[in-house]
Design a protein around this motif. Structure first.
Motif, PDB file in Angstrom:
ATOM      1  N   PRO A  59      49.168 123.104 138.078  1.00 38.78           N
ATOM      2  CA  PRO A  59      50.125 123.054 139.082  1.00 38.78           C
ATOM      3  C   PRO A  59      49.498 123.173 140.404  1.00 38.78           C
ATOM      4  O   PRO A  59      48.395 123.814 140.616  1.00 38.78           O
ATOM      5  CB  PRO A  59      51.091 124.422 138.773  1.00 38.78           C
ATOM      6  CG  PRO A  59      50.195 125.288 138.034  1.00 38.78           C
ATOM      7  CD  PRO A  59      49.395 124.463 137.246  1.00 38.78           C
ATOM      8  N   VAL A  60      50.089 122.562 141.253  1.00 38.96           N
ATOM      9  CA  VAL A  60      49.738 122.610 142.713  1.00 38.96           C
ATOM     10  C   VAL A  60      50.644 123.844 143.341  1.00 38.96           C
ATOM     11  O   VAL A  60      51.699 123.801 143.496  1.00 38.96           O
ATOM     12  CB  VAL A  60      50.260 121.315 143.603  1.00 38.96           C
ATOM     13  CG1 VAL A  60      49.839 121.345 144.950  1.00 38.96           C
ATOM     14  CG2 VAL A  60      49.320 120.322 142.876  1.00 38.96           C
ATOM     15  N   ASP A  61      49.764 124.905 143.801  1.00 41.53           N
ATOM     16  CA  ASP A  61      50.277 125.914 144.501  1.00 41.53           C
ATOM     17  C   ASP A  61      50.249 125.724 145.890  1.00 41.53           C
ATOM     18  O   ASP A  61      48.991 125.363 146.612  1.00 41.53           O
ATOM     19  CB  ASP A  61      49.242 127.158 144.135  1.00 41.53           C
ATOM     20  CG  ASP A  61      49.846 128.452 144.558  1.00 41.53           C
ATOM     21  OD1 ASP A  61      50.725 128.316 145.547  1.00 41.53           O
ATOM     22  OD2 ASP A  61      49.363 129.651 144.033  1.00 41.53           O
ATOM     23  N   LEU A  62      51.298 125.621 146.561  1.00 45.01           N
ATOM     24  CA  LEU A  62      51.402 125.655 147.997  1.00 45.01           C
ATOM     25  C   LEU A  62      51.733 126.948 148.920  1.00 45.01           C
ATOM     26  O   LEU A  62      51.975 126.799 150.133  1.00 45.01           O
ATOM     27  CB  LEU A  62      52.725 124.844 148.590  1.00 45.01           C
ATOM     28  CG  LEU A  62      52.793 123.234 147.884  1.00 45.01           C
ATOM     29  CD1 LEU A  62      54.072 122.590 148.450  1.00 45.01           C
ATOM     30  CD2 LEU A  62      51.579 122.562 148.352  1.00 45.01           C
ATOM     31  N   SER A  63      51.399 127.890 148.185  1.00 42.44           N
ATOM     32  CA  SER A  63      51.208 129.072 149.086  1.00 42.44           C
ATOM     33  C   SER A  63      49.870 129.090 150.010  1.00 42.44           C
ATOM     34  O   SER A  63      49.110 128.380 149.593  1.00 42.44           O
ATOM     35  CB  SER A  63      50.884 130.371 148.213  1.00 42.44           C
ATOM     36  OG  SER A  63      49.765 130.437 147.675  1.00 42.44           O
ATOM     37  N   LEU A  64      50.249 129.644 150.957  1.00 39.09           N
ATOM     38  CA  LEU A  64      49.097 129.536 152.026  1.00 39.09           C
ATOM     39  C   LEU A  64      47.651 129.916 151.701  1.00 39.09           C
ATOM     40  O   LEU A  64      46.590 129.655 151.799  1.00 39.09           O
ATOM     41  CB  LEU A  64      49.460 130.160 153.320  1.00 39.09           C
ATOM     42  CG  LEU A  64      48.589 130.028 154.553  1.00 39.09           C
ATOM     43  CD1 LEU A  64      48.447 128.734 155.079  1.00 39.09           C
ATOM     44  CD2 LEU A  64      49.022 131.076 155.853  1.00 39.09           C
ATOM     45  N   ASP A  65      47.787 131.281 151.085  1.00 37.07           N
ATOM     46  CA  ASP A  65      46.604 131.675 150.100  1.00 37.07           C
ATOM     47  C   ASP A  65      45.829 130.704 149.414  1.00 37.07           C
ATOM     48  O   ASP A  65      44.751 130.493 149.330  1.00 37.07           O
ATOM     49  CB  ASP A  65      46.852 132.960 149.548  1.00 37.07           C
ATOM     50  CG  ASP A  65      46.975 134.015 150.354  1.00 37.07           C
ATOM     51  OD1 ASP A  65      46.811 134.210 151.580  1.00 37.07           O
ATOM     52  OD2 ASP A  65      47.684 135.276 149.693  1.00 37.07           O
ATOM     53  N   ALA A  66      46.724 130.081 148.637  1.00 38.85           N
ATOM     54  CA  ALA A  66      46.040 128.891 147.782  1.00 38.85           C
ATOM     55  C   ALA A  66      45.694 127.785 148.178  1.00 38.85           C
ATOM     56  O   ALA A  66      44.584 127.376 147.919  1.00 38.85           O
ATOM     57  CB  ALA A  66      47.176 128.611 146.432  1.00 38.85           C
ATOM     58  N   VAL A  67      46.298 127.339 149.140  1.00 37.27           N
ATOM     59  CA  VAL A  67      45.893 126.280 150.013  1.00 37.27           C
ATOM     60  C   VAL A  67      44.579 126.386 150.734  1.00 37.27           C
ATOM     61  O   VAL A  67      43.785 125.788 150.717  1.00 37.27           O
ATOM     62  CB  VAL A  67      47.089 125.808 150.900  1.00 37.27           C
ATOM     63  CG1 VAL A  67      46.701 124.438 151.851  1.00 37.27           C
ATOM     64  CG2 VAL A  67      48.058 125.102 150.209  1.00 37.27           C
ATOM     65  N   HIS A 212      56.880 119.360 143.764  1.00 39.95           N
ATOM     66  CA  HIS A 212      57.122 119.423 142.334  1.00 39.95           C
ATOM     67  C   HIS A 212      57.275 118.016 141.587  1.00 39.95           C
ATOM     68  O   HIS A 212      56.717 117.691 140.727  1.00 39.95           O
ATOM     69  CB  HIS A 212      58.283 120.263 142.042  1.00 39.95           C
ATOM     70  CG  HIS A 212      58.588 120.458 140.746  1.00 39.95           C
ATOM     71  ND1 HIS A 212      57.873 121.346 139.569  1.00 39.95           N
ATOM     72  CD2 HIS A 212      59.610 119.791 139.845  1.00 39.95           C
ATOM     73  CE1 HIS A 212      58.295 120.973 138.352  1.00 39.95           C
ATOM     74  NE2 HIS A 212      59.540 120.357 138.615  1.00 39.95           N
ATOM     75  N   TYR A 213      58.117 117.158 142.363  1.00 39.49           N
ATOM     76  CA  TYR A 213      58.403 115.990 141.802  1.00 39.49           C
ATOM     77  C   TYR A 213      57.101 114.886 141.730  1.00 39.49           C
ATOM     78  O   TYR A 213      56.899 114.410 141.030  1.00 39.49           O
ATOM     79  CB  TYR A 213      59.489 115.357 142.661  1.00 39.49           C
ATOM     80  CG  TYR A 213      59.591 113.912 142.439  1.00 39.49           C
ATOM     81  CD1 TYR A 213      60.520 113.311 141.408  1.00 39.49           C
ATOM     82  CD2 TYR A 213      58.854 112.760 143.258  1.00 39.49           C
ATOM     83  CE1 TYR A 213      60.533 111.785 141.283  1.00 39.49           C
ATOM     84  CE2 TYR A 213      59.196 111.317 142.729  1.00 39.49           C
ATOM     85  CZ  TYR A 213      59.914 111.214 142.149  1.00 39.49           C
ATOM     86  OH  TYR A 213      59.931 109.764 141.633  1.00 39.49           O
ATOM     87  N   VAL A 214      56.381 115.037 142.877  1.00 36.90           N
ATOM     88  CA  VAL A 214      55.057 114.180 143.016  1.00 36.90           C
ATOM     89  C   VAL A 214      54.162 114.679 141.944  1.00 36.90           C
ATOM     90  O   VAL A 214      53.562 113.630 141.445  1.00 36.90           O
ATOM     91  CB  VAL A 214      54.531 114.511 144.460  1.00 36.90           C
ATOM     92  CG1 VAL A 214      53.241 113.590 144.589  1.00 36.90           C
ATOM     93  CG2 VAL A 214      55.517 113.657 145.202  1.00 36.90           C
ATOM     94  N   SER A 215      54.119 116.063 141.579  1.00 34.60           N
ATOM     95  CA  SER A 215      52.939 116.384 140.627  1.00 34.60           C
ATOM     96  C   SER A 215      53.572 116.271 139.383  1.00 34.60           C
ATOM     97  O   SER A 215      52.499 116.544 138.376  1.00 34.60           O
ATOM     98  CB  SER A 215      52.317 117.742 141.206  1.00 34.60           C
ATOM     99  OG  SER A 215      53.422 118.680 141.016  1.00 34.60           O
ATOM    100  N   THR A 216      54.876 116.031 139.070  1.00 38.91           N
ATOM    101  CA  THR A 216      55.183 116.034 137.659  1.00 38.91           C
ATOM    102  C   THR A 216      56.002 115.014 137.123  1.00 38.91           C
ATOM    103  O   THR A 216      55.908 114.826 135.953  1.00 38.91           O
ATOM    104  CB  THR A 216      56.019 117.365 137.304  1.00 38.91           C
ATOM    105  OG1 THR A 216      57.261 117.281 138.085  1.00 38.91           O
ATOM    106  CG2 THR A 216      55.361 118.777 137.822  1.00 38.91           C
ATOM    107  N   SER A 217      56.352 114.398 137.797  1.00 39.49           N
ATOM    108  CA  SER A 217      57.322 113.083 137.434  1.00 39.49           C
ATOM    109  C   SER A 217      56.354 111.883 136.996  1.00 39.49           C
ATOM    110  O   SER A 217      55.265 111.494 137.560  1.00 39.49           O
ATOM    111  CB  SER A 217      58.238 112.588 138.735  1.00 39.49           C
ATOM    112  OG  SER A 217      58.895 111.293 138.049  1.00 39.49           O
ATOM    113  N   ALA A 218      57.007 111.322 135.844  1.00 43.16           N
ATOM    114  CA  ALA A 218      56.251 110.225 135.454  1.00 43.16           C
ATOM    115  C   ALA A 218      56.513 108.898 136.048  1.00 43.16           C
ATOM    116  O   ALA A 218      55.747 108.102 136.018  1.00 43.16           O
ATOM    117  CB  ALA A 218      56.842 109.995 134.153  1.00 43.16           C
ATOM    118  N   ARG A 219      57.427 109.001 137.269  1.00 40.74           N
ATOM    119  CA  ARG A 219      57.572 108.059 138.043  1.00 40.74           C
ATOM    120  C   ARG A 219      56.759 108.039 139.404  1.00 40.74           C
ATOM    121  O   ARG A 219      56.522 107.219 140.140  1.00 40.74           O
ATOM    122  CB  ARG A 219      58.951 108.064 138.667  1.00 40.74           C
ATOM    123  CG  ARG A 219      60.103 107.604 137.479  1.00 40.74           C
ATOM    124  CD  ARG A 219      61.460 107.726 137.874  1.00 40.74           C
ATOM    125  NE  ARG A 219      61.392 106.525 139.060  1.00 40.74           N
ATOM    126  CZ  ARG A 219      62.690 106.295 139.645  1.00 40.74           C
ATOM    127  NH1 ARG A 219      63.754 107.286 139.284  1.00 40.74           N
ATOM    128  NH2 ARG A 219      63.003 105.382 140.339  1.00 40.74           N
TER     129      ARG A 219
END
Length: 291
Positions: A59-67, A212-219
């Motif tokens: 998963p892509v974590d958008l918390s500032l610490d993770a980024v 979430h959409y960009v990183s998980t959707s088949a579209r």
């Protein structure tokens, strides 16, 4: 400790010296238009665009610490939500007025597409309200090198790369005073509308939803193959699946197809992305299986 209500960009949590070192910024940090242009340019040319976490199944974590850990502390990059999450915190920390907006990536298409791109609307703190704000786009991967003033018809040639902003159509009959802003990029065949945006504020939670959409959707175009970009004054490097393409400001291009086992080395040499050994092996295996 007060509850985090989701406003702002948590600039107080940023490791500013580490960020400035990562992008190689050596000038002043007073919140002026000149500083904004310099930071935008060094960010865009130092931290690549990449979707490798998605391809590696994380998963892509958008918390500032993770980024910060990924884009600043490691030789990695990210996509628009990560880049602009970080850049917004930087600008907020320095004293700029920062508002996020959502964009619809069109690349010349006329149909309505989802708002899956993040941009920033920025003003220096001492700017008059009569002065145009700046549109910052550090997370697209293909420039611009510097922000553009929000002026209808504004054109900028930056080291040979051409960009322009135009007011587009009125969005709906319900909002007669609201129109889209179109960012166009000049290519070999002329101007191409790259994305549109409406100046409606979005927040960190909206980044989470869009990501979430960009990183998980088949579209989503980012769930099917590696897509990596690195922009520089003299070149745009793009890795799309196994194809490495280099475009020059004058439109000249060169492309070649890579073997799966060559991808990790290419990521490091052409994009400045160094994967851990287990991820190098996993990426190679994933691409080989797709082939």
């Amino acid at each position: 400790m007060s509850e985090d209500l989701g406003y702002g960009w948590q600039g107080e949590l940023l490791d500013l010296p580490a960020y400035l070192k990562r992008i190689g910024h050596v000038g002043g940090t007073a919140p002026t238009a000149a500083t904004l242009r310099a930071l935008h340019r060094t960010h865009v040319t130092s931290i690549p665009f990449e979707n490798l976490e998605i391809i590696l199944g994380r998963p892509v974590d958008l918390s500032l610490d993770a980024v910060q850990a990924k884009l600043v502390e490691r030789p990695r990059g990210g996509y628009c939500f990560e880049h602009n999450r970080l850049f917004a915190a930087v600008l907020e920390r320095l004293g700029y007025e920062v508002t996020a907006v959502a964009g619809r990536v069109t690349m010349g298409a006329s149909k309505i597409l989802p708002a899956t791109h993040a941009l920033l609307h920025v003003r220096p703190p001492d700017a008059s309200r009569d002065e145009p704000a700046w549109l910052c786009d550090v997370g697209f991967g293909a420039g611009p090198l510097e922000p553009l003033r929000l002026v209808d018809g504004e054109e900028a040639v930056q080291d040979g790369w051409g960009f322009r902003l135009r007011r587009g159509r009125t969005v709906t009959a319900w909002t007669p005073n609201t129109s889209e802003w179109e960012l166009h990029q000049r290519g070999p065949d002329g101007w191409v509308q790259r994305h549109t945006s409406v100046l409606n504020e979005v927040f960190r939670i909206d980044f989470e939803v869009g990501s979430h959409y960009v990183s998980t959707s088949a579209r989503s175009p980012f769930t099917t193959r590696p897509f990596v970009q690195r922009f520089a004054p003299d070149s745009l490097r793009v890795l799309d699946g196994k194809t490495l393409k280099i475009t020059r400001p004058d439109g000249r291009t060169e492309a070649r197809t890579l073997a799966p086992e060559d991808l990790p080395k290419t990521l490091e040499e052409d994009f400045g992305i160094a994967l851990e050994d287990k991820d190098r092996t996993r990426l190679t295996d994933i691409i080989r299986a797709k082939a």
